[in-house]
Design a protein around this motif. Structure first.
Motif, PDB file in Angstrom:
ATOM      1  N   TRP A 110     -50.089 -50.823  42.445  1.00 22.08           N
ATOM      2  CA  TRP A 110     -51.486 -50.673  42.819  1.00 22.08           C
ATOM      3  C   TRP A 110     -52.389 -50.690  41.589  1.00 22.08           C
ATOM      4  CZ3 TRP A 110     -52.424 -51.792  47.496  1.00 22.08           C
ATOM      5  CH2 TRP A 110     -51.598 -51.374  48.551  1.00 22.08           C
ATOM      6  N   GLU A 111     -51.923 -50.147  40.471  1.00 22.27           N
ATOM      7  CA  GLU A 111     -52.745 -50.080  39.266  1.00 22.27           C
ATOM      8  C   GLU A 111     -53.202 -51.465  38.822  1.00 22.27           C
ATOM      9  OE1 GLU A 111     -50.008 -48.472  39.802  1.00 22.27           O
ATOM     10  OE2 GLU A 111     -50.333 -46.341  39.367  1.00 22.27           O
ATOM     11  N   ARG A 112     -52.347 -52.469  39.006  1.00 16.77           N
ATOM     12  CA  ARG A 112     -52.738 -53.826  38.609  1.00 16.77           C
ATOM     13  C   ARG A 112     -53.864 -54.348  39.474  1.00 16.77           C
ATOM     14  NH1 ARG A 112     -48.942 -59.227  39.114  1.00 16.77           N
ATOM     15  NH2 ARG A 112     -50.608 -60.449  40.050  1.00 16.77           N
ATOM     16  N   LEU A 113     -53.882 -53.979  40.746  1.00 16.50           N
ATOM     17  CA  LEU A 113     -54.868 -54.517  41.675  1.00 16.50           C
ATOM     18  C   LEU A 113     -56.200 -53.773  41.640  1.00 16.50           C
ATOM     19  CD1 LEU A 113     -52.617 -55.220  44.777  1.00 16.50           C
ATOM     20  CD2 LEU A 113     -53.359 -56.826  43.020  1.00 16.50           C
ATOM     21  N   TRP A 114     -56.166 -52.472  41.334  1.00 15.70           N
ATOM     22  CA  TRP A 114     -57.393 -51.683  41.369  1.00 15.70           C
ATOM     23  C   TRP A 114     -57.823 -51.163  39.998  1.00 15.70           C
ATOM     24  CZ3 TRP A 114     -60.263 -52.163  45.471  1.00 15.70           C
ATOM     25  CH2 TRP A 114     -59.669 -52.419  46.718  1.00 15.70           C
ATOM     26  N   GLY A 115     -56.931 -51.247  39.022  1.00 17.49           N
ATOM     27  CA  GLY A 115     -57.238 -50.695  37.703  1.00 17.49           C
ATOM     28  C   GLY A 115     -56.604 -49.328  37.558  1.00 17.49           C
ATOM     29  N   PRO A 116     -56.015 -49.007  36.390  1.00 15.31           N
ATOM     30  CA  PRO A 116     -55.250 -47.763  36.227  1.00 15.31           C
ATOM     31  C   PRO A 116     -56.075 -46.496  36.361  1.00 15.31           C
ATOM     32  CG  PRO A 116     -55.584 -48.868  34.115  1.00 15.31           C
ATOM     33  CD  PRO A 116     -56.038 -49.828  35.172  1.00 15.31           C
ATOM     34  N   ARG A 117     -57.382 -46.569  36.152  1.00 15.85           N
ATOM     35  CA  ARG A 117     -58.204 -45.358  36.223  1.00 15.85           C
ATOM     36  C   ARG A 117     -59.027 -45.279  37.498  1.00 15.85           C
ATOM     37  NH1 ARG A 117     -57.925 -46.852  30.985  1.00 15.85           N
ATOM     38  NH2 ARG A 117     -59.639 -48.334  31.189  1.00 15.85           N
ATOM     39  N   ASN A 118     -58.748 -46.156  38.450  1.00 19.33           N
ATOM     40  CA  ASN A 118     -59.465 -46.130  39.712  1.00 19.33           C
ATOM     41  C   ASN A 118     -58.957 -44.965  40.563  1.00 19.33           C
ATOM     42  OD1 ASN A 118     -60.458 -46.726  42.394  1.00 19.33           O
ATOM     43  ND2 ASN A 118     -60.856 -48.798  41.679  1.00 19.33           N
ATOM     44  N   GLY A 119     -59.871 -44.160  41.061  1.00 25.47           N
ATOM     45  CA  GLY A 119     -59.486 -42.976  41.832  1.00 25.47           C
ATOM     46  C   GLY A 119     -58.803 -43.283  43.146  1.00 25.47           C
ATOM     47  N   VAL A 120     -58.837 -44.557  43.594  1.00 28.28           N
ATOM     48  CA  VAL A 120     -58.180 -44.884  44.852  1.00 28.28           C
ATOM     49  C   VAL A 120     -56.664 -44.949  44.689  1.00 28.28           C
ATOM     50  CG1 VAL A 120     -58.172 -47.406  44.624  1.00 28.28           C
ATOM     51  CG2 VAL A 120     -58.367 -46.388  46.888  1.00 28.28           C
ATOM     52  N   VAL A 121     -56.167 -45.192  43.460  1.00 29.29           N
ATOM     53  CA  VAL A 121     -54.735 -45.398  43.247  1.00 29.29           C
ATOM     54  C   VAL A 121     -53.904 -44.169  43.621  1.00 29.29           C
ATOM     55  CG1 VAL A 121     -52.960 -45.864  41.509  1.00 29.29           C
ATOM     56  CG2 VAL A 121     -55.058 -47.214  41.554  1.00 29.29           C
ATOM     57  N   PRO A 122     -54.234 -42.948  43.124  1.00 32.15           N
ATOM     58  CA  PRO A 122     -53.412 -41.798  43.534  1.00 32.15           C
ATOM     59  C   PRO A 122     -53.450 -41.525  45.027  1.00 32.15           C
ATOM     60  CG  PRO A 122     -55.317 -41.096  42.226  1.00 32.15           C
ATOM     61  CD  PRO A 122     -55.240 -42.575  42.120  1.00 32.15           C
ATOM     62  N   VAL A 123     -54.565 -41.846  45.679  1.00 33.04           N
ATOM     63  CA  VAL A 123     -54.639 -41.652  47.132  1.00 33.04           C
ATOM     64  C   VAL A 123     -53.724 -42.645  47.834  1.00 33.04           C
ATOM     65  CG1 VAL A 123     -56.159 -41.564  49.142  1.00 33.04           C
ATOM     66  CG2 VAL A 123     -56.995 -40.803  46.914  1.00 33.04           C
ATOM     67  N   LEU A 124     -53.758 -43.903  47.411  1.00 31.98           N
ATOM     68  CA  LEU A 124     -52.851 -44.903  47.978  1.00 31.98           C
ATOM     69  C   LEU A 124     -51.400 -44.492  47.779  1.00 31.98           C
ATOM     70  CD1 LEU A 124     -54.579 -48.231  46.929  1.00 31.98           C
ATOM     71  CD2 LEU A 124     -53.981 -47.586  49.261  1.00 31.98           C
ATOM     72  N   ASN A 125     -51.066 -44.005  46.595  1.00 37.47           N
ATOM     73  CA  ASN A 125     -49.688 -43.619  46.313  1.00 37.47           C
ATOM     74  C   ASN A 125     -49.227 -42.414  47.121  1.00 37.47           C
ATOM     75  OD1 ASN A 125     -49.164 -45.662  44.469  1.00 37.47           O
ATOM     76  ND2 ASN A 125     -49.909 -44.489  42.726  1.00 37.47           N
ATOM     77  N   SER A 126     -50.176 -41.683  47.712  1.00 40.25           N
ATOM     78  CA  SER A 126     -49.803 -40.524  48.532  1.00 40.25           C
ATOM     79  C   SER A 126     -49.428 -40.909  49.955  1.00 40.25           C
ATOM     80  CB  SER A 126     -50.953 -39.501  48.558  1.00 40.25           C
ATOM     81  OG  SER A 126     -52.039 -39.976  49.351  1.00 40.25           O
ATOM     82  N   PHE A 127     -49.662 -42.158  50.334  1.00 46.73           N
ATOM     83  CA  PHE A 127     -49.280 -42.644  51.667  1.00 46.73           C
ATOM     84  C   PHE A 127     -47.863 -43.206  51.605  1.00 46.73           C
ATOM     85  CE2 PHE A 127     -53.803 -42.575  52.305  1.00 46.73           C
ATOM     86  CZ  PHE A 127     -54.019 -42.509  53.674  1.00 46.73           C
ATOM     87  N   ASP A 128     -46.981 -42.705  52.446  1.00 47.12           N
ATOM     88  CA  ASP A 128     -45.607 -43.238  52.485  1.00 47.12           C
ATOM     89  C   ASP A 128     -45.611 -44.726  52.809  1.00 47.12           C
ATOM     90  OD1 ASP A 128     -44.447 -40.836  51.857  1.00 47.12           O
ATOM     91  OD2 ASP A 128     -44.147 -40.241  53.942  1.00 47.12           O
ATOM     92  N   ALA A 129     -46.402 -45.133  53.798  1.00 45.52           N
ATOM     93  CA  ALA A 129     -46.397 -46.526  54.233  1.00 45.52           C
ATOM     94  C   ALA A 129     -46.957 -47.463  53.166  1.00 45.52           C
ATOM     95  CB  ALA A 129     -47.197 -46.685  55.536  1.00 45.52           C
ATOM     96  N   ALA A 130     -47.785 -46.946  52.256  1.00 47.70           N
ATOM     97  CA  ALA A 130     -48.358 -47.795  51.209  1.00 47.70           C
ATOM     98  C   ALA A 130     -47.329 -48.192  50.175  1.00 47.70           C
ATOM     99  CB  ALA A 130     -49.527 -47.076  50.537  1.00 47.70           C
TER     100      ALA A 130
END
Length: 312
Positions: A110-130
């Motif tokens: 996800w970091e490659r697609l949104w940027g490593p400091r984008n706040g959406v990345v940790p939220v995405l990583n908290s979803f099992d299905a993601a």
């Protein structure tokens, strides 16, 4: 004493080399083989230690199909080091290397697609299905509608998916609004229902899990349809879709109001948010048909369209 110490020096040397040079999947696979523990027993030990992981996930990790990324997964890797008798940090260190690159099977982080400091990345990583590549997108058709005032109105999406592994029932979708403080709304679904949903108002993001009516067996296909509504009313000049996995075919439409057509429109591809535009191509704008781009064999990355408005 490490569990693998009873095996031949050759196998121990292979493991030592893999722990030093990687990749993570090879090191984990060798450690599991040398431990004599099956995936079911490893799953049980992880559960007892308070770090539950399914046998399918363990299989994906050892074959390189996916890499542990979420905080819970990284904690499970730490427990695995102890269970397998490995030095502390030996596996997690492989995951932390900056040159880890994309996961096998075309999966990117996800970091490659949104940027490593984008706040959406940790939220995405908290979803099992993601974090689960078991639901493969075969076909993706999206239709963006733009109002006469040049603001985005709604996005309608239709996906055909196939289960590539064990029974799977959900996927995660993400959409960003045009301005911070006004995220889009998920207003309709068909053949699926919203599950867990997270809204990041400061950044204008909506993240939602879409749950199918039943679990799919391996090889089964399903259709998902969903619609977002934009509410910010701000004129915009672009839209993109971010692909973490390869997709067989993708149709991207932009419907402009016939009385408010842009002066030009082109399609583009990015490897990352800050990267240069690649595969740029002009897109025809017409009052009678939507501007559209059809692609096959889509690789992970960012695909979109950008347009310019005539001076008022």
């Amino acid at each position: 004493m490490p569990l693998f110490a009873v095996h031949s020096p050759g196998r121990r040397e292979q493991l030592a080399d893999a722990l030093a040079a990687g990749p993570f999947s090879r090191a984990l696979s060798l450690a599991i083989d040398l431990s004599g523990l099956g995936l079911a027993r490893l799953k049980d030990r992880l559960a007892v230690a308070g770090a539950p992981v399914s046998t399918t996930t363990l299989s994906y990790w050892r074959t390189g199909r996916t890499r542990p990324e979420r905080p819970e997964s990284l904690r499970a890797v730490t427990v695995l080091e102890d269970v397998l008798g490995l030095p502390a940090g030996s596996l997690t260190g492989l995951l932390a290397r900056p040159d880890g690159g994309p996961s096998p099977a075309g999966l990117v982080h996800w970091e490659r697609l949104w940027g490593p400091r984008n706040g959406v990345v940790p939220v995405l990583n908290s979803f099992d299905a993601a974090d689960d590549p078991a639901l493969v997108v075969l076909s993706l058709h999206e239709s963006l509608h733009v109002r006469a005032d040049r603001s985005l109105a709604r996005l309608r999406v239709r996906e055909v998916v196939r289960a590539a592994a064990e029974p799977v029932q959900a996927k995660v979708v993400t959409l960003r609004g045009c301005v911070a403080g006004t995220p889009p709304r998920l207003v309709a679904t068909r053949y699926c229902v919203p599950g867990r949903t997270e809204v990041l108002p400061e950044q204008g993001f909506l993240i939602s899990e879409l749950v199918l009516s039943r679990s799919l067996a391996e090889g089964e296909t399903a259709i998902l349809e969903y619609e977002f509504e934009y509410t910010d009313g701000v004129p915009d000049t672009s839209y993109d879709r971010r692909f973490r996995h390869p997709v067989a075919e993708h149709l991207q439409e932009v419907h402009f109001d016939p009385d408010a057509l842009p002066s030009s429109c082109h399609a583009f591809r990015l490897e990352s948010p800050d990267g240069p535009e690649r595969e740029s191509a002009e897109v025809v704008v017409s009052p009678v048909v939507p501007a559209h781009v059809f692609r096959t064999g889509v690789a992970p990355g960012i695909l979109g369209m950008r347009w310019s408005w005539p001076a008022r």
